[in-house]
Every structure is written in structure tokens, then in C-alpha cells.
Design a protein around this motif. Structure first.
Motif, PDB file in Angstrom:
ATOM      1  N   GLY A  84       5.464 -47.109  43.838  1.00 10.49           N
ATOM      2  CA  GLY A  84       4.127 -47.310  43.107  1.00 10.49           C
ATOM      3  C   GLY A  84       3.348 -48.581  43.325  1.00 10.49           C
ATOM      4  O   GLY A  84       2.544 -48.754  42.863  1.00 10.49           O
ATOM      5  N   VAL A  85       3.411 -49.053  44.864  1.00 14.28           N
ATOM      6  CA  VAL A  85       2.745 -50.124  45.215  1.00 14.28           C
ATOM      7  C   VAL A  85       1.894 -49.846  46.419  1.00 14.28           C
ATOM      8  O   VAL A  85       2.659 -49.212  47.542  1.00 14.28           O
ATOM      9  CB  VAL A  85       3.726 -51.566  45.477  1.00 14.28           C
ATOM     10  N   VAL A  86       0.741 -50.123  46.578  1.00 11.38           N
ATOM     11  CA  VAL A  86       0.063 -49.772  47.934  1.00 11.38           C
ATOM     12  C   VAL A  86       0.194 -50.800  48.846  1.00 11.38           C
ATOM     13  O   VAL A  86       0.123 -52.039  48.825  1.00 11.38           O
ATOM     14  CB  VAL A  86      -1.428 -49.428  47.474  1.00 11.38           C
ATOM     15  N   VAL A  87       0.723 -50.302  49.892  1.00  9.09           N
ATOM     16  CA  VAL A  87       0.919 -51.173  51.142  1.00  9.09           C
ATOM     17  C   VAL A  87      -0.517 -51.725  51.621  1.00  9.09           C
ATOM     18  O   VAL A  87      -1.467 -50.955  51.954  1.00  9.09           O
ATOM     19  CB  VAL A  87       1.437 -50.476  52.341  1.00  9.09           C
ATOM     20  N   ARG A  88      -0.551 -52.818  51.992  1.00  9.50           N
ATOM     21  CA  ARG A  88      -1.784 -53.678  52.390  1.00  9.50           C
ATOM     22  C   ARG A  88      -1.388 -54.142  53.878  1.00  9.50           C
ATOM     23  O   ARG A  88      -0.380 -54.416  54.182  1.00  9.50           O
ATOM     24  CB  ARG A  88      -1.931 -54.930  51.310  1.00  9.50           C
ATOM     25  N   PRO A  89      -2.557 -54.428  54.413  1.00 12.07           N
ATOM     26  CA  PRO A  89      -2.604 -54.927  55.673  1.00 12.07           C
ATOM     27  C   PRO A  89      -2.046 -56.328  55.682  1.00 12.07           C
ATOM     28  O   PRO A  89      -2.419 -57.368  54.778  1.00 12.07           O
ATOM     29  CB  PRO A  89      -4.002 -54.812  56.490  1.00 12.07           C
TER      30      PRO A  89
ATOM     31  N   GLU B 213      -1.405 -49.840  60.813  1.00 13.93           N
ATOM     32  CA  GLU B 213      -2.634 -49.231  59.917  1.00 13.93           C
ATOM     33  C   GLU B 213      -2.428 -47.898  59.485  1.00 13.93           C
ATOM     34  O   GLU B 213      -2.784 -47.283  58.169  1.00 13.93           O
ATOM     35  CB  GLU B 213      -3.932 -49.071  60.760  1.00 13.93           C
ATOM     36  N   SER B 214      -1.529 -47.065  60.067  1.00 15.72           N
ATOM     37  CA  SER B 214      -0.898 -45.705  59.192  1.00 15.72           C
ATOM     38  C   SER B 214       0.030 -45.917  58.411  1.00 15.72           C
ATOM     39  O   SER B 214       0.137 -45.075  57.525  1.00 15.72           O
ATOM     40  CB  SER B 214      -0.416 -44.985  60.707  1.00 15.72           C
ATOM     41  N   VAL B 215       0.650 -47.043  58.036  1.00 18.06           N
ATOM     42  CA  VAL B 215       1.417 -47.294  57.161  1.00 18.06           C
ATOM     43  C   VAL B 215       0.682 -47.900  55.974  1.00 18.06           C
ATOM     44  O   VAL B 215       0.859 -47.599  54.649  1.00 18.06           O
ATOM     45  CB  VAL B 215       2.549 -48.399  57.536  1.00 18.06           C
ATOM     46  N   VAL B 216      -0.418 -48.598  56.148  1.00 19.36           N
ATOM     47  CA  VAL B 216      -1.374 -49.337  55.163  1.00 19.36           C
ATOM     48  C   VAL B 216      -1.943 -48.341  54.411  1.00 19.36           C
ATOM     49  O   VAL B 216      -2.571 -47.359  54.981  1.00 19.36           O
ATOM     50  CB  VAL B 216      -2.118 -50.325  56.067  1.00 19.36           C
ATOM     51  N   GLY B 217      -2.063 -48.587  53.147  1.00 17.02           N
ATOM     52  CA  GLY B 217      -2.604 -47.502  52.256  1.00 17.02           C
ATOM     53  C   GLY B 217      -1.646 -46.403  51.613  1.00 17.02           C
ATOM     54  O   GLY B 217      -1.756 -45.976  50.585  1.00 17.02           O
ATOM     55  N   GLN B 218      -0.309 -46.423  52.201  1.00 18.88           N
ATOM     56  CA  GLN B 218       0.730 -45.573  51.639  1.00 18.88           C
ATOM     57  C   GLN B 218       0.983 -46.181  50.375  1.00 18.88           C
ATOM     58  O   GLN B 218       1.090 -47.603  50.110  1.00 18.88           O
ATOM     59  CB  GLN B 218       1.987 -45.567  52.619  1.00 18.88           C
TER      60      GLN B 218
ATOM     61  N   SER C 288      15.563 -56.798  37.983  1.00 14.99           N
ATOM     62  CA  SER C 288      16.365 -57.476  36.991  1.00 14.99           C
ATOM     63  C   SER C 288      17.291 -58.742  37.374  1.00 14.99           C
ATOM     64  O   SER C 288      17.949 -59.101  36.334  1.00 14.99           O
ATOM     65  CB  SER C 288      17.421 -56.213  36.866  1.00 14.99           C
ATOM     66  N   ARG C 289      16.860 -59.333  38.479  1.00 11.39           N
ATOM     67  CA  ARG C 289      17.468 -60.384  38.783  1.00 11.39           C
ATOM     68  C   ARG C 289      16.909 -61.600  39.210  1.00 11.39           C
ATOM     69  O   ARG C 289      17.293 -62.669  39.863  1.00 11.39           O
ATOM     70  CB  ARG C 289      18.400 -60.124  40.074  1.00 11.39           C
ATOM     71  N   GLY C 290      15.474 -61.539  38.627  1.00  9.91           N
ATOM     72  CA  GLY C 290      14.739 -62.715  38.709  1.00  9.91           C
ATOM     73  C   GLY C 290      13.569 -62.716  39.779  1.00  9.91           C
ATOM     74  O   GLY C 290      12.978 -63.814  40.149  1.00  9.91           O
ATOM     75  N   PHE C 291      13.353 -61.397  40.407  1.00  6.30           N
ATOM     76  CA  PHE C 291      12.393 -61.380  41.336  1.00  6.30           C
ATOM     77  C   PHE C 291      11.409 -60.242  40.889  1.00  6.30           C
ATOM     78  O   PHE C 291      11.661 -59.315  40.449  1.00  6.30           O
ATOM     79  CB  PHE C 291      12.950 -61.120  42.534  1.00  6.30           C
ATOM     80  N   ARG C 292      10.180 -60.131  41.385  1.00  7.99           N
ATOM     81  CA  ARG C 292       9.093 -59.517  41.202  1.00  7.99           C
ATOM     82  C   ARG C 292       8.461 -59.350  42.674  1.00  7.99           C
ATOM     83  O   ARG C 292       7.926 -60.278  43.022  1.00  7.99           O
ATOM     84  CB  ARG C 292       8.162 -60.106  40.455  1.00  7.99           C
ATOM     85  N   VAL C 293       8.243 -58.041  43.260  1.00  7.86           N
ATOM     86  CA  VAL C 293       7.654 -57.795  44.365  1.00  7.86           C
ATOM     87  C   VAL C 293       6.006 -57.754  44.127  1.00  7.86           C
ATOM     88  O   VAL C 293       5.705 -56.648  43.418  1.00  7.86           O
ATOM     89  CB  VAL C 293       8.180 -56.372  44.887  1.00  7.86           C
ATOM     90  N   VAL C 294       5.431 -58.541  44.567  1.00 10.83           N
ATOM     91  CA  VAL C 294       3.794 -58.469  44.539  1.00 10.83           C
ATOM     92  C   VAL C 294       3.144 -57.838  45.315  1.00 10.83           C
ATOM     93  O   VAL C 294       1.863 -57.644  44.993  1.00 10.83           O
ATOM     94  CB  VAL C 294       3.390 -60.058  44.067  1.00 10.83           C
ATOM     95  N   ALA C 295       3.753 -57.696  46.436  1.00 13.45           N
ATOM     96  CA  ALA C 295       2.904 -57.077  47.537  1.00 13.45           C
ATOM     97  C   ALA C 295       3.791 -56.687  48.515  1.00 13.45           C
ATOM     98  O   ALA C 295       4.737 -57.089  49.091  1.00 13.45           O
ATOM     99  CB  ALA C 295       1.904 -57.862  48.148  1.00 13.45           C
ATOM    100  N   LEU C 296       3.409 -55.521  49.199  1.00 13.28           N
ATOM    101  CA  LEU C 296       4.030 -54.909  50.461  1.00 13.28           C
ATOM    102  C   LEU C 296       3.188 -55.026  51.599  1.00 13.28           C
ATOM    103  O   LEU C 296       1.846 -54.448  51.561  1.00 13.28           O
ATOM    104  CB  LEU C 296       4.582 -53.357  50.027  1.00 13.28           C
ATOM    105  N   LEU C 297       3.489 -55.389  52.824  1.00 12.93           N
ATOM    106  CA  LEU C 297       2.620 -55.668  53.768  1.00 12.93           C
ATOM    107  C   LEU C 297       2.863 -55.138  55.086  1.00 12.93           C
ATOM    108  O   LEU C 297       4.490 -54.985  55.356  1.00 12.93           O
ATOM    109  CB  LEU C 297       2.327 -57.128  54.048  1.00 12.93           C
TER     110      LEU C 297
END
Ligand code: NAD
Ligand code: NAD
Lengths: 234, 234
Positions: free
Chosen positions: B135-140, B126-131, B113-122
Motif C-alpha cells: 500500500g506504499v508507493v516506492v519512491r526514487p 527505476e523499474s521498482v520505483v512507482g510500484q 505494533s512495536r513502535g515503528f512506522r514505515v514512512v517511505a520505501l526507496l
DNA sequence: CCCATTTTGTTCTCGCGTTCACAAACTCCT
DNA sequence: AGGAGTTTGTGAACGCGAGAACAAAATGGG
């Protein structure tokens, strides 16, 4: 004329310096962890990300804790800064609003190691109350007064939605809390004598966005000028 | 002489003003939500928690968007400030380090709502990646370059432990990110042209602790003086 | 013991930001 | 239309903080 010790005579530390002392403290801790026992103002300034003249000036407000020609004793200076800030003992802290952010804060280990102790987690939502977060059971917000009195809490953290922030702050102030750290994006008004500090993610990002936009515009303008003048860099 | 539009001629907005514009923007949004269409500098200053002279001076750096004798049109001023900051469109943002804090940030609705858009979580773990988080899948972490290129990301958020912060920042800079918001308690060095802003909970608390200690000492000293002089307040 | 070297603590100057105060500009009422 | 009342935009004064520059103090070598 008073019973004050000589160390606090007329010492008014500028606010800008106060804000940097914690940075120096952290840098000194990092140096100590690396086994470094002595450092120059240049070394410490680099570690803290400031220039050495400013560092020396800041430290001079605390007293003369260095040795000319040698530098500063890391542990000694660390203790002096910790004492000045007031983190030689732990401050009890309460966190109100145990949502996304409140959970993260409750799980944050940096609290304990830097002079603070979370004595209670509070929330108004009955479905959150009773949950155990980071080994601490969330208590109902109405218990605030009891907890504050019991632990002599002076510092409160607000991690509720913005609409609730002023109400929570009012309640904290009424009970005797005199320092508030507010994570909610809202301006909270408090009486004189109460300090409020605000941490606002969106504001930080928007400041970055402003400069980012300027960089882009500047590049555009430079490109336009380059085209007009027919100029081309090597 | 250049193709620049007339609106950006020689406008250098002081840094202190830039830091307050987001506050004004938020206050204006709150006023608009309450159905208020016009406000005076006094009104807006109160809502933003500053004094009205400062507010007017700040706004004057943007241009003359008010009407003397009347005040400011809330929606119009809001748009002008948003345009000046650069949040009329969304900025793509990546978050690196999806631990306690990263989770909270990913779940934070205020971004959008304040002008930003999260395009990726990194994350590097490896145990966090894929979670799936918010609603966004964590990538390596190694996918950073690909993501940044694909979405033309200019702003990165660091929410890793302090030891990893410099490495992550270096990688971000190498890939072309030019604005960094750092939550890790570490000084990160970046080349000229890259902006870093730091959000540091412990520092904020320590600043509060300093003032809290002073309040206590002041009270003690006052009490001591009162005792010595035999003085007693009514 | 004296001198060169190092590094702190402090003084001085400059620039930025805050605040006051007021002229200019607009509205509304008569 | 004109004047009273508002409110903005800005010039000027002031105070604080940043940084340069240097004198004072300590070390170590000859
Ligand atoms: N999540 C983030 O990363 C993030 C980032 C920046 C700012 N913030 C701000 O921090 C605040 C909290 O964010 P969040 O994501 O944790 O929100 P959230 O909705 O997940 O959690 C808010 C919590 O506060 C509780 N609460 C509501 N009213 C209360 C009251 N009157 N007294 C006590 N507790 C009350 C709710 O029950 C809830 O548990 C918000 O103001 C948000 O804007 C969050
Ligand atoms: N939790 C809080 O409330 C809080 C508050 C203030 C500051 N911080 C700071 O924020 C940072 C994150 O805190 P946290 O509690 O979320 O920690 P955390 O340990 O829960 O999460 C850190 C995450 O970063 C990932 N990571 C580590 N090295 C990485 C690398 N090189 N590249 C990519 N990802 C990497 C880890 O896998 C982990 O998932 C820390 O520096 C902490 O000091 C946290």
C-alpha cells in the motif's frame, strides 16, 4: 589415547570468537575478490570492522596460520576458517513457513555461496503448497520427516507466525534437527543439545530506538545546561 | 543544577540489559494478551527465556517497579519498559532497497505494533520505483533527503545488495539519520554518534554450522573412544 | 653474516556481565 | 497485632572477553 587428529586437541573456541569467524571469512573473500593474496592483521581487521589485537587473538585459537613479519595468506586462512566453521561442504537446510519472509529467504542467493543448500520449502497452508518459489516447489509441512531423513538435514529455519513457532520447533526436534534459526518473535524452548538462534528485527529496531532517545535526551539536557550557564559554543 | 527530571539521574543501563528489554516487553505483551495482570520475576523470566535473577537485576536498572511478596503489575511494567526503550510513540522509519527482503519488510505488520512506522520505501532502480508495495508507493532513492526532513526520520533500514550498503549509509548519515539497521552482508563505517546494527542471516547459520560440526565430531570421538576401550553402553 | 624492521602470537590486566545468596519489604492468615 | 510465607532488589564473587603491551619469529638490506 584417542584417534583424534592433533588439530582438535583441547581446542575450545570462545563463543565470542565463533561469532566473529564468519565476519573474517567474508572479509577474506572480499579481499580475495580484489586480487589480494596476502594481508596483515591490521588490513583484515579493518575490513572486518574490528581491532587488530582482537583479530589476532581470535585467529590464535585456530592455530598459527600467519607468518611473522609478513601476515596471512588470504586463501590459506580463508580455507582454515571455513574448515573450522564447517562450511567447506554445504549444509542442507529446510525452511518452514513460506510467507513474506520465507519467500525472501528462498530467493536469497547468499545461502548457496556461504555453505548452505535449501533442500526444501515447507508450509502448512494448502494454498501455498505446490507453488514454485525460486524454482523449488513448496511441500506440505507433514513431509518434514521424510525430507529430513532423505537429505540428513540438521538445520531448520522457522519463518512462521510466532504462535506456530514452538509447534514447528517441537516437530523439528522430534525428527532429529539439532540447530534452529528462528525468525518468529517468540521464545522457543528446546531440549539440551539443540541450538536455537534468534533473528529479531523488532528487537534490533527497539535497541536503536533506545539509543536514539538517549541521544535526543542528552542533547536536550546539554542544551538546558548551556542555557543555564549562559554558555555558548564558538 | 539542571532541568532534568529526577527519573534520568545517573541511570546508565548496561548494553546487555538494553538488548533484553525488548524481549521482556514482548513477554509482558503476551502475558497481558492472556489476561494475566500480575506476574512474578520467575513467571516473566520463564516467558522471556532468561533466569529470574538476571531479569530482576535488569529491571532494577529501570527503578523499583515491583512489589515484594507480590510481583509486577503487567501493564504498569510494560509501560515503564516501553517508556525506557522509547517506543511509547512511533518512530518513523525509511527502508532503502525494495527487493526480495525489502518487500518482506514492507509487508511486515510487526513494525507498526512495536513502535515503528514505515514512512517511505526507496529504491534506486527505476523499474521498482512507482510500484505499490504493502500500500506504499516506492519512491526514487534521490528523494531520501526530502522524506527524512519532512517526517523527521532518525532510523534507516538498508536492504540493498552489499556493494551499495556503504554508499546508502553515507547518504543517510549526510542527511541526518543517526541509527541504521543493516541487512546487507557488509561492514559499514559510520562517524561517531551514529549507531549501526547488523542483521546477518549467513553469520547466524554459520554459527549454527560450527556447533553442529562440533556435535558431530564429539559424537565421532566418543564413538572412537568407545571402540578403543572396548566399552559399550548398556 | 648480522642487524633493523615488520608483524605475529601471547601474556597480563581491567572491566563488564552473570549468578548466587540474602536482607528488606510486602501479604495473608490466625 | 503478629508471625509465617513470598518475592523483590542488591551486594559480592566469579568468569569471560577486550585491549594494551611485548617477546618471538620472519624478512630484507648492508
Ligand atoms: N516479513 C518480515 O519482514 C518479517 C520481519 C521480521 C520478522 N518476521 C517474522 O517472521 C515470521 C514470518 O513472517 P511473514 O511476514 O513471512 O508471515 P506470513 O504470514 O506472510 O507467512 C507465514 C507463513 O507460515 C505458514 N504457517 C503458519 N503456520 C504454520 C505451521 N504451523 N507450519 C508451517 N507453516 C505455517 C503460513 O501458511 C504462511 O505461509 C513471523 O513470525 C514474523 O513475525 C517477519
Ligand atoms: N533475501 C533475503 O532473504 C536476504 C537474507 C539475508 C540477507 N539479505 C541481504 O539483504 C540485501 C537485499 O537482499 P535482496 O534479496 O532483497 O536483494 P535484491 O537484489 O532482491 O534487492 C536489492 C534492491 O536494492 C536496490 N538497490 C540497489 N542499489 C541501490 C542503491 N544504491 N540505492 C537504493 N537501492 C538500491 C535494487 O534496485 C533492488 O531492488 C542483500 O544485501 C542481501 O545479501 C537478503
Amino acid at each position: 589415547m584417542t584417534t583424534r587428529s592433533s588439530t582438535d586437541a583441547a581446542r575450545v573456541i570462545p563463543e565470542a570468537t565463533v561469532a566473529r569467524l564468519p565476519v573474517y571469512l567474508r572479509a577474506l573473500t572480499a579481499l580475495a575478490d580484489n586480487g589480494i593474496r596476502t594481508c596483515s592483521s591490521e588490513d583484515l581487521a579493518t575490513a572486518a570492522g574490528v581491532n587488530s589485537a582482537k583479530l589476532r587473538k581470535d585467529l590464535s585459537y585456530l592455530g598459527s596460520y600467519g607468518t611473522r613479519g609478513v601476515g596471512y595468506d588470504v586463501d590459506y586462512l580463508r580455507y582454515q576458517i571455513a574448515r573450522e566453521i564447517g562450511v567447506t561442504q554445504d549444509w542442507p537446510v529446510v525452511i518452514v513457513g513460506i510467507g513474506n519472509l520465507g519467500h525472501a529467504l528462498a530467493n536469497y542467493s547468499g545461502f548457496r555461496s556461504r555453505g548452505f543448500r535449501v533442500v526444501a520449502l515447507l508450509d502448512a497452508d494448502e494454498s501455498v503448497v505446490g507453488q514454485s518459489v525460486a524454482g523449488v516447489v513448496v511441500r506440505p509441512f507433514r513431509d518434514l520427516e521424510e525430507i529430513v531423513r532423505e537429505h540428513d538435514v540438521a538445520i531448520g529455519v522457522i519463518a512462521t507466525p510466532a504462535v506456530a513457532a514452538q509447534d514447528v520447533a517441537d516437530r523439528m526436534v522430534a525428527i532429529g534437527i539439532t540447530s534452529i534459526l528462528n525468525f518468529a518473535p517468540a521464545v522457543v524452548a528446546v531440549p539440551e543439545g539443540v541450538d536455537v538462534r534468534k533473528v529479531d528485527l523488532s528487537i534490533e529496531l527497539q535497541i536503536l530506538a533506545y539509543h536514539e532517545q538517549r541521544k535526543a535526551n542528552g542533547a536536550d539536557a546539554a542544551a538546558a545546561v548551556a542555557v543555564e550557564t549562559g554558555g555558548g559554543a564558538a
